[in-house]
Design an enzyme around this catalytic site. Structure first.
Site, short mmCIF file in Angstrom:
data_model
loop_
_atom_site.label_atom_id
_atom_site.label_comp_id
_atom_site.label_asym_id
_atom_site.label_seq_id
_atom_site.Cartn_x
_atom_site.Cartn_y
_atom_site.Cartn_z
N CYS A 120 -63.09 -72.36 73.27
CA CYS A 120 -62.66 -71.33 72.29
C CYS A 120 -63.74 -70.27 72.05
CB CYS A 120 -62.35 -71.97 70.95
SG CYS A 120 -61.25 -73.37 71.02
O1 KQY Z 1 -59.46 -71.08 69.21
C1 KQY Z 1 -59.77 -71.73 68.26
N1 KQY Z 1 -59.63 -73.01 68.29
C2 KQY Z 1 -60.32 -71.04 67.09
C3 KQY Z 1 -59.92 -71.57 65.81
C4 KQY Z 1 -60.52 -70.76 64.72
C5 KQY Z 1 -60.33 -71.29 63.43
C6 KQY Z 1 -60.96 -70.48 62.36
N2 KQY Z 1 -61.53 -71.33 61.39
#
Ligand code: KQY
Length: 409
Positions: free
Chosen positions: A389
């Protein structure tokens, strides 16, 4: 007379470079970003390559948001630096940092990692960095999807998200890559995985969620994916990882390791709510064929035991508006599937769990030509995601030297 002629000539030149489809064009042999509004990648012969194909580099963002990262982001920054260093051994890493964090990022990162000042609302390069596509000539372009913090005012995770939403375009500008404007379609990079041979995987829970593209049918969403990612088959897994606040991104549950083969986050514990979710995905994949008509070989990747946030960690997080960002005991969406495929390594999370070693061994077996590097990632996980991510690959191509269109003609 002569002056009028010179003015006219100037107008003709301006009309010539202001291409009606692309906006701008070459200037004196050097290229610069064109914003493409009236075409789409597949129409222009572009498609998204698999992550396991060779990369030009990787984009990351330096974390500092105090309601995402505990105690002002100190621990998260250490983990991000380790990830950048591991990837930086085999590809060029660019880290975007705010003005406030620029000096700190520059000091924390080794000199071969590029640091650029760029503002953002948080640090998820996968989700709002550009999705890059490439054509047969090796030209690379970006896609600038709309971003609304994983669900906007419906079930989004923070407000505002305006700076995040500008990042894809700013990064394409920095890299001299033309960019497709698709801001009218909400999509995060973590919600798609492709095999580079015509197949894309997504989850229904995310792509059909009410906060993204509620005006579009499943068929219409699929058509956008086909047009923009250059795929002919979309695999719709039903769901992702339990309590994944992204509405269950695909990149936490399932990833291609090569065309025709994928890893799936798995638990044998039938009492765990995740069991039925992983089983539903397995059954879906067992009944599916990819774009080339292949049945997908699924490798189960064990999940760690449920990871929950501690009271101490919650104390380190600012509130998000008037709500606590996390509550003690909350289960986090920990999964080893959230790894990054670098040119020379697999950079995967570890959680201090007995399954860390087994998951590492499985990935090493699936990627025999890359070194698997495991990084303790609890401090990234607390933010709501993991190593995949926070990274975005730039496929290898010829777009970064400023002369791409001269070369490709
Ligand atoms: O791609 C992702 N798993 C990002 C999640 C972001 C969450 C923000 N707190």
């Amino acid at each position: 007379g002569a002056e009028r002629l010179a003015n006219l000539r100037q107008i003709v030149i301006m009309v010539d470079i202001a291409d009606p489809i692309y906006g701008y064009g070459d200037w004196g042999g050097r290229s610069f970003m064109r914003i493409i509004r009236e075409s789409a990648p597949s129409r222009d012969g572009f498609y998204m390559p698999g992550e396991f194909e060779f990369h030009e580099g990787c984009i990351m963002i330096f974390p500092e948001r105090p309601d995402s990262w505990q105690y002002g982001g100190y621990a998260a920054r250490r983990a991000f630096v380790q990830v950048a260093e591991a990837i930086g051994e085999s590809e060029k890493v660019t880290v975007c940092a705010s003005g406030a964090q620029y000096d700190n990022a520059r000091a924390a990162l080794p000199p071969h990692i590029r640091v650029v000042e760029m503002s953002s609302n948080d640090a998820w390069a996968r989700d709002y960095g550009p999705t890059f596509v490439r054509n047969a000539a090796g030209e690379v372009r970006g896609i600038d999807w709309g971003f609304n913090a994983w669900g906007g005012l419906c079930d989004g995770l923070y407000f505002p998200w305006d700076k995040d939403n500008q990042m894809a375009r700013k990064l394409c500008d920095l890299l001299d890559a033309d960019v497709y404007d698709k801001r009218d379609f909400i999509l995060e990079g973590g919600s798609i995985h492709v095999d580079g041979e015509g197949t894309c995987m997504v989850t229904e829970s995310c792509l059909l969620s009410g906060g993204r593209n509620p005006g579009l049918t499943k068929q219409e969403i699929q058509e956008v994916l086909e047009e923009y990612l250059g795929v002919s088959k979309v695999l719709w897994l039903p769901c992702g990882i339990y309590n994944d606040e992204t509405n269950e991104h695909i990149d936490n549950i399932c990833a291609f390791v090569k065309p025709g083969e994928a890893v799936l986050a798995w638990t044998d514990d039938e009492e765990d709510v995740q069991y039925a979710m992983s089983r539903a995905s397995l059954e879906y994949l067992e009944g599916a064929l990819d774009a080339k008509g292949r049945r997908i070989k699924v490798h189960k990747l064990p999940l760690p035991k449920p990871v929950t946030v501690t009271e101490e960690e919650c104390r380190g997080l600012d509130a998000c508006w008037d709500r606590p960002s996390r509550v003690p005991g909350e289960r986090l969406a920990a999964s080893y599937v959230n790894f990054y495929i670098a040119n020379g390594s697999i950079v995967m999370p570890g959680f201090g769990d007995p399954a860390d070693a087994e998951a590492k061994e499985i990935l090493q077996g699936l990627f025999p030509d890359r070194k698997v590097v495991q990084i303790y990632a609890r401090d990234i996980l607390i933010g709501g995601g993991n190593i995949h991510c926070i990274t975005q690959q730039i496929p290898a191509g010829r777009h970064v030297n400023g002369t791409k269109r001269k070369e490709s003609t």
